[in-house]
Design a protein around this motif. Structure first.
Motif, PDB file in Angstrom:
ATOM      1  N   LEU A  70       9.969   0.962   0.717  1.00 31.48           N
ATOM      2  CA  LEU A  70       8.350   1.438   0.379  1.00 31.48           C
ATOM      3  C   LEU A  70       9.021   2.804   0.359  1.00 31.48           C
ATOM      4  CD1 LEU A  70       6.478   0.445   3.374  1.00 31.48           C
ATOM      5  CD2 LEU A  70       6.491  -0.053   0.602  1.00 31.48           C
ATOM      6  N   ARG A  71       8.568   3.914  -0.412  1.00 23.03           N
ATOM      7  CA  ARG A  71       8.815   5.563  -0.779  1.00 23.03           C
ATOM      8  C   ARG A  71       7.336   6.550  -0.504  1.00 23.03           C
ATOM      9  NH1 ARG A  71      12.169   5.877  -5.871  1.00 23.03           N
ATOM     10  NH2 ARG A  71      11.053   4.112  -6.216  1.00 23.03           N
ATOM     11  N   ASP A  72       7.569   7.288   0.889  1.00 24.16           N
ATOM     12  CA  ASP A  72       5.967   8.063   0.742  1.00 24.16           C
ATOM     13  C   ASP A  72       4.843   7.550   0.598  1.00 24.16           C
ATOM     14  OD1 ASP A  72       5.669  10.997   1.662  1.00 24.16           O
ATOM     15  OD2 ASP A  72       6.315  11.631  -0.935  1.00 24.16           O
ATOM     16  N   ILE A  73       4.115   6.458   0.870  1.00 18.73           N
ATOM     17  CA  ILE A  73       3.648   6.024   1.111  1.00 18.73           C
ATOM     18  C   ILE A  73       2.843   6.245   0.871  1.00 18.73           C
ATOM     19  CG2 ILE A  73       2.252   3.860   0.695  1.00 18.73           C
ATOM     20  CD1 ILE A  73       3.939   4.113  -1.066  1.00 18.73           C
ATOM     21  N   THR A 131      -2.964   7.529  16.579  1.00 17.22           N
ATOM     22  CA  THR A 131      -1.484   7.372  15.937  1.00 17.22           C
ATOM     23  C   THR A 131      -1.082   6.456  16.269  1.00 17.22           C
ATOM     24  OG1 THR A 131      -1.807  10.040  15.770  1.00 17.22           O
ATOM     25  CG2 THR A 131       0.413   8.179  15.138  1.00 17.22           C
ATOM     26  N   VAL A 132      -1.097   4.890  15.447  1.00 20.35           N
ATOM     27  CA  VAL A 132      -0.600   3.815  16.038  1.00 20.35           C
ATOM     28  C   VAL A 132       1.061   3.704  16.154  1.00 20.35           C
ATOM     29  CG1 VAL A 132      -2.601   2.435  16.380  1.00 20.35           C
ATOM     30  CG2 VAL A 132      -1.299   2.776  13.838  1.00 20.35           C
ATOM     31  N   PHE A 133       1.576   4.451  15.204  1.00 19.00           N
ATOM     32  CA  PHE A 133       2.962   4.405  14.227  1.00 19.00           C
ATOM     33  C   PHE A 133       3.211   5.402  14.180  1.00 19.00           C
ATOM     34  CE2 PHE A 133       6.112   4.885  11.941  1.00 19.00           C
ATOM     35  CZ  PHE A 133       7.377   3.425  12.282  1.00 19.00           C
ATOM     36  N   ASP A 134       4.449   6.839  14.727  1.00 14.33           N
ATOM     37  CA  ASP A 134       4.758   7.957  14.089  1.00 14.33           C
ATOM     38  C   ASP A 134       6.276   8.045  14.320  1.00 14.33           C
ATOM     39  OD1 ASP A 134       5.852  10.277  13.378  1.00 14.33           O
ATOM     40  OD2 ASP A 134       4.645  11.018  14.566  1.00 14.33           O
ATOM     41  N   ALA A 135       6.936   7.275  13.048  1.00 14.37           N
ATOM     42  CA  ALA A 135       8.454   7.689  13.176  1.00 14.37           C
ATOM     43  C   ALA A 135       8.698   9.004  14.072  1.00 14.37           C
ATOM     44  CB  ALA A 135       8.537   7.228  11.510  1.00 14.37           C
ATOM     45  N   ILE A 195       1.920  -1.829   7.969  1.00 15.64           N
ATOM     46  CA  ILE A 195       0.476  -0.997   8.600  1.00 15.64           C
ATOM     47  C   ILE A 195       0.053  -2.519  10.065  1.00 15.64           C
ATOM     48  CG2 ILE A 195      -1.613  -0.581   8.411  1.00 15.64           C
ATOM     49  CD1 ILE A 195      -0.686   0.213   5.247  1.00 15.64           C
ATOM     50  N   THR A 196       0.541  -4.048   9.884  1.00 15.48           N
ATOM     51  CA  THR A 196       0.280  -3.980  11.354  1.00 15.48           C
ATOM     52  C   THR A 196       1.231  -4.377  11.412  1.00 15.48           C
ATOM     53  OG1 THR A 196       0.753  -6.336   9.198  1.00 15.48           O
ATOM     54  CG2 THR A 196      -1.439  -5.817   9.463  1.00 15.48           C
ATOM     55  N   SER A 197       2.517  -3.554  11.834  1.00  9.52           N
ATOM     56  CA  SER A 197       3.146  -3.696  13.085  1.00  9.52           C
ATOM     57  C   SER A 197       3.642  -5.384  13.129  1.00  9.52           C
ATOM     58  CB  SER A 197       2.504  -3.377  14.468  1.00  9.52           C
ATOM     59  OG  SER A 197       1.844  -2.798  14.298  1.00  9.52           O
ATOM     60  N   LEU A 198       4.007  -5.515  11.776  1.00 10.03           N
ATOM     61  CA  LEU A 198       5.290  -7.019  11.580  1.00 10.03           C
ATOM     62  C   LEU A 198       6.387  -5.910  11.322  1.00 10.03           C
ATOM     63  CD1 LEU A 198       2.288  -9.787  10.520  1.00 10.03           C
ATOM     64  CD2 LEU A 198       3.685  -9.558  11.897  1.00 10.03           C
ATOM     65  N   GLU A 199       6.532  -5.391  10.811  1.00  6.69           N
ATOM     66  CA  GLU A 199       7.656  -4.590   9.782  1.00  6.69           C
ATOM     67  C   GLU A 199       7.735  -3.173  11.035  1.00  6.69           C
ATOM     68  OE1 GLU A 199      10.322  -5.335   8.844  1.00  6.69           O
ATOM     69  OE2 GLU A 199       9.285  -8.048   7.809  1.00  6.69           O
ATOM     70  N   LYS A 200       8.651  -2.444  11.071  1.00  9.86           N
ATOM     71  CA  LYS A 200       8.202  -0.968  11.718  1.00  9.86           C
ATOM     72  C   LYS A 200       8.816  -0.290  10.751  1.00  9.86           C
ATOM     73  CE  LYS A 200      10.050   0.871  15.954  1.00  9.86           C
ATOM     74  NZ  LYS A 200      11.496   0.977  16.361  1.00  9.86           N
ATOM     75  N   ALA A 201       8.347   0.265   9.922  1.00 12.81           N
ATOM     76  CA  ALA A 201       8.357   1.816   9.019  1.00 12.81           C
ATOM     77  C   ALA A 201      10.363   2.358   9.456  1.00 12.81           C
ATOM     78  CB  ALA A 201       7.501   2.128   8.296  1.00 12.81           C
ATOM     79  N   ASN A 202      10.478   2.719   8.570  1.00 11.38           N
ATOM     80  CA  ASN A 202      11.368   4.189   9.109  1.00 11.38           C
ATOM     81  C   ASN A 202      11.023   5.245   8.787  1.00 11.38           C
ATOM     82  OD1 ASN A 202      13.061   1.717   7.190  1.00 11.38           O
ATOM     83  ND2 ASN A 202      13.704   1.898   8.894  1.00 11.38           N
ATOM     84  N   LYS A 203       9.898   5.791   8.807  1.00  7.88           N
ATOM     85  CA  LYS A 203       9.210   6.683   8.242  1.00  7.88           C
ATOM     86  C   LYS A 203       8.092   7.068   8.275  1.00  7.88           C
ATOM     87  CE  LYS A 203      12.944   8.553   5.287  1.00  7.88           C
ATOM     88  NZ  LYS A 203      13.565   8.243   3.497  1.00  7.88           N
ATOM     89  N   GLY A 204       7.634   8.111   8.015  1.00  8.91           N
ATOM     90  CA  GLY A 204       5.893   8.223   7.914  1.00  8.91           C
ATOM     91  C   GLY A 204       5.095   8.217   9.568  1.00  8.91           C
ATOM     92  N   LYS A 205       3.534   8.032   9.182  1.00  5.51           N
ATOM     93  CA  LYS A 205       2.840   7.804  10.380  1.00  5.51           C
ATOM     94  C   LYS A 205       1.746   7.117  10.009  1.00  5.51           C
ATOM     95  CE  LYS A 205       1.306  11.252  13.130  1.00  5.51           C
ATOM     96  NZ  LYS A 205       0.742  13.510  13.163  1.00  5.51           N
ATOM     97  N   GLU A 227       0.627   7.930   6.389  1.00  4.18           N
ATOM     98  CA  GLU A 227       1.390   9.510   5.183  1.00  4.18           C
ATOM     99  C   GLU A 227       3.120   8.841   5.656  1.00  4.18           C
ATOM    100  OE1 GLU A 227      -0.056  12.654   8.296  1.00  4.18           O
ATOM    101  OE2 GLU A 227      -2.002  12.586   8.216  1.00  4.18           O
ATOM    102  N   GLY A 228       3.703   9.341   3.998  1.00  6.86           N
ATOM    103  CA  GLY A 228       4.497   9.599   3.791  1.00  6.86           C
ATOM    104  C   GLY A 228       5.757   8.728   4.333  1.00  6.86           C
ATOM    105  N   LEU A 229       4.549   6.902   4.526  1.00 11.00           N
ATOM    106  CA  LEU A 229       5.804   5.762   5.007  1.00 11.00           C
ATOM    107  C   LEU A 229       6.113   5.708   3.675  1.00 11.00           C
ATOM    108  CD1 LEU A 229       4.164   3.954   7.502  1.00 11.00           C
ATOM    109  CD2 LEU A 229       3.934   2.583   6.063  1.00 11.00           C
TER     110      LEU A 229
END
Lengths: 266, 228
Positions: free
Chosen positions: A25-28, A72-76, A55-65, A13-15
């Protein structure tokens, strides 16, 4: 709609992800249901690999879920500090097959497949009770998976003794041994000679037939069309078009996708 | 002075050479790892401090370092006292000749080793760490179970080189008259006018280095079962 479609296993959501000032990445946003195969296509630099790595946690996204299997495994917005054990548990919801295999050179095919499982087992109750049985169980599982990918006779070979295609099949087996809920592929055939890509594609097809949920970043258009239930076309960090492979490939709406696909029909 | 007496005297010097070699190696191997972690640290001040230290140690002669460690405390003043006197007064820590050489050698070799370690660790493809991570391995599991052996395989040739150099560098101890092998032979030249002991000690070094070379080749062979 068949019953499977009711179970979203992956919700993005909104990655968003930037490296410095470059927005990769913009709003994926997309949803993938259990047992489905999704292919992500797009030219180099479109952000497909970064999406996979977020998605596989090798990078940390700045936005989204990112929600996997309802969790929920990631929530900015709400970053959590997980314990090592929690991190591992979340990490193992996904598996990843790398473009360049990244096998461990000092271990045999079977050792590559079972190493992580054996290390993880050390913390389990079964291991503390009966070490030998726990290790034997993992070994048997490893051998079974190797034979599933057609490498039962290569279990004791070191990576350098195997062809590129065989190495990539070992790395698929290695990911499968951790029983991921979703298996990701990052251009699994790009590092291979053309005549070796077939064996990898066969293995992926075979996995699809067992209803393994998979996300494949690929440049093999014919294969993507053939094996996928859904296609996402990415361009400059956004999802430009997505949908059923028949529709996406036969009737592309976006001009950029048409242009992209034309390059492959030459 | 016959062959037998000369040999006996040289063996005395050789003993010092061997002890200096062994103690330096034993201390510098782990200390180098600590140093390499410093120069790879994400904490910038520590990193730059380490880099400066590496620059100084590698940029000046080991012989000078030995001289400074031994004579320095006697020349620098703390109030009315020299640093050496000050140290002896407050806790009795002043290096004798051998300890000075040993200290300088350990620091010098730890720095060289640290650069070899760093090169080895940084040469391992990041994909190895990423593979460990996506398989749910911890950082230390990935380092010790996956990366370390690959690092050892890669650094073995440069480490062999450095360790062979250490064998011969022990002769620098003579600059502050520590009686190691070369000094022992020189004494015989000075006292009895004998030249041949100088050639004779050459054989000591050759045999010593020859044995080490055989050992390193064995290790390399042992790690040749994998590539990468």
């Amino acid at each position: 709609m068949d019953g499977k479609e009711m179970h979203p296993i992956l919700q993005v959501e909104g990655l968003g992800k930037s490296f410095g000032k470059v927005e990769v990445l913009r709003d994926i946003s997309f949803t993938l249901n259990k047992g489905r195969v999704l292919s992500v296509i797009g030219s180099s630099g479109s952000g497909k690999t970064t999406l996979l790595r977020c998605i596989t946690s090798l990078e940390k996204a700045n936005k989204g879920k990112i929600i996997i299997g309802g969790e929920t495994v990631f929530d900015a917005e709400n970053p959590v500090k997980d314990s090592a054990r929690e991190r591992r548990r979340k990490q193992l919801k996904t598996g990843l097959v790398f473009q360049s295999f990244n096998l461990f050179p000092q271990y045999t095919a079977l050792q590559n497949v079972t190493l992580a499982a054996r290390l993880a087992a050390k913390e389990s109750e079964a291991y503390k009770k009966d070490r030998k049985a726990a290790i034997e169980e993992i070994r048997a599982r490893g051998l079974q998976i190797l034979s599933d990918v057609g490498l039962s006779d290569k279990a004791d070979f070191y990576p350098w003794q195997l062809s590129g295609g065989q190495q990539q099949r070992v790395s698929i087996a290695r990911a499968l041994c951790m029983k991921p809920e979703i298996l990701f592929f990052d251009e699994p055939t790009s590092a291979l000679d053309p005549e070796l890509t077939g064996e990898i594609l066969r293995v992926i097809k075979q996995l699809a037939s067992t209803h393994m949920t998979m996300v494949i970043v690929t440049h093999e258009m014919t294969f993507a069309k053939d094996v996928s239930d859904e296609i996402i076309f990415m361009n400059k960090g956004v999802i430009e078009e997505q949908g059923d492979p028949q529709i996406v490939f036969e009737n592309p709406k976006s001009a950029r996708l048409r242009e992209f696909l034309n390059k492959f029909t030459d | 002075m016959g062959f037998y007496e000369v040999t006996l005297q040289l063996l005395e010097g050789f003993k010092t050479t061997c002890i200096l070699f062994a103690l330096t190696l034993a201390a510098a191997l782990p200390l180098g790892l600590l140093f390499s972690m410093g120069s790879m640290s994400k904490f910038k001040p520590l990193k730059w401090l380490m880099k400066t230290f590496v620059w100084i140690i590698r940029g000046t002669p080991l012989m000078l370092q030995v001289i400074i460690v031994f004579y320095g405390p006697g020349l620098v003043h703390v109030g009315d006292l020299t640093l050496r006197e000050f140290l002896v007064l407050h806790g009795g820590m002043a290096f004798d000749r051998f300890q000075s050489v040993l200290f300088a050698f350990i620091i010098n070799y730890a720095v060289y080793f640290s650069e070899i370690y760093r090169g080895g660790i940084e040469s391992i493809p990041v994909g190895q760490y990423e593979a460990g991570q996506v398989l749910g391995m911890t950082r230390s599991q990935t380092f010790f179970r996956v990366v370390l052996l690959q690092v050892i395989k890669r650094i073995l040739p440069p480490m062999s080189n450095e360790i062979l150099t250490l064998v011969k560098d022990t002769s620098l101890a003579r600059v502050i008259t520590v009686l190691e092998l070369v000094k022992a032979a020189e004494q015989m030249t000075a006292q009895y006018g004998l030249i041949w002991p100088l050639f004779y000690i050459g054989a000591f070094y050759l045999v010593f280095c020859g044995l080490l070379t055989i050992l390193f080749n064995l290790l390399e062979k042992k790690l040749s079962y994998f590539r990468g």
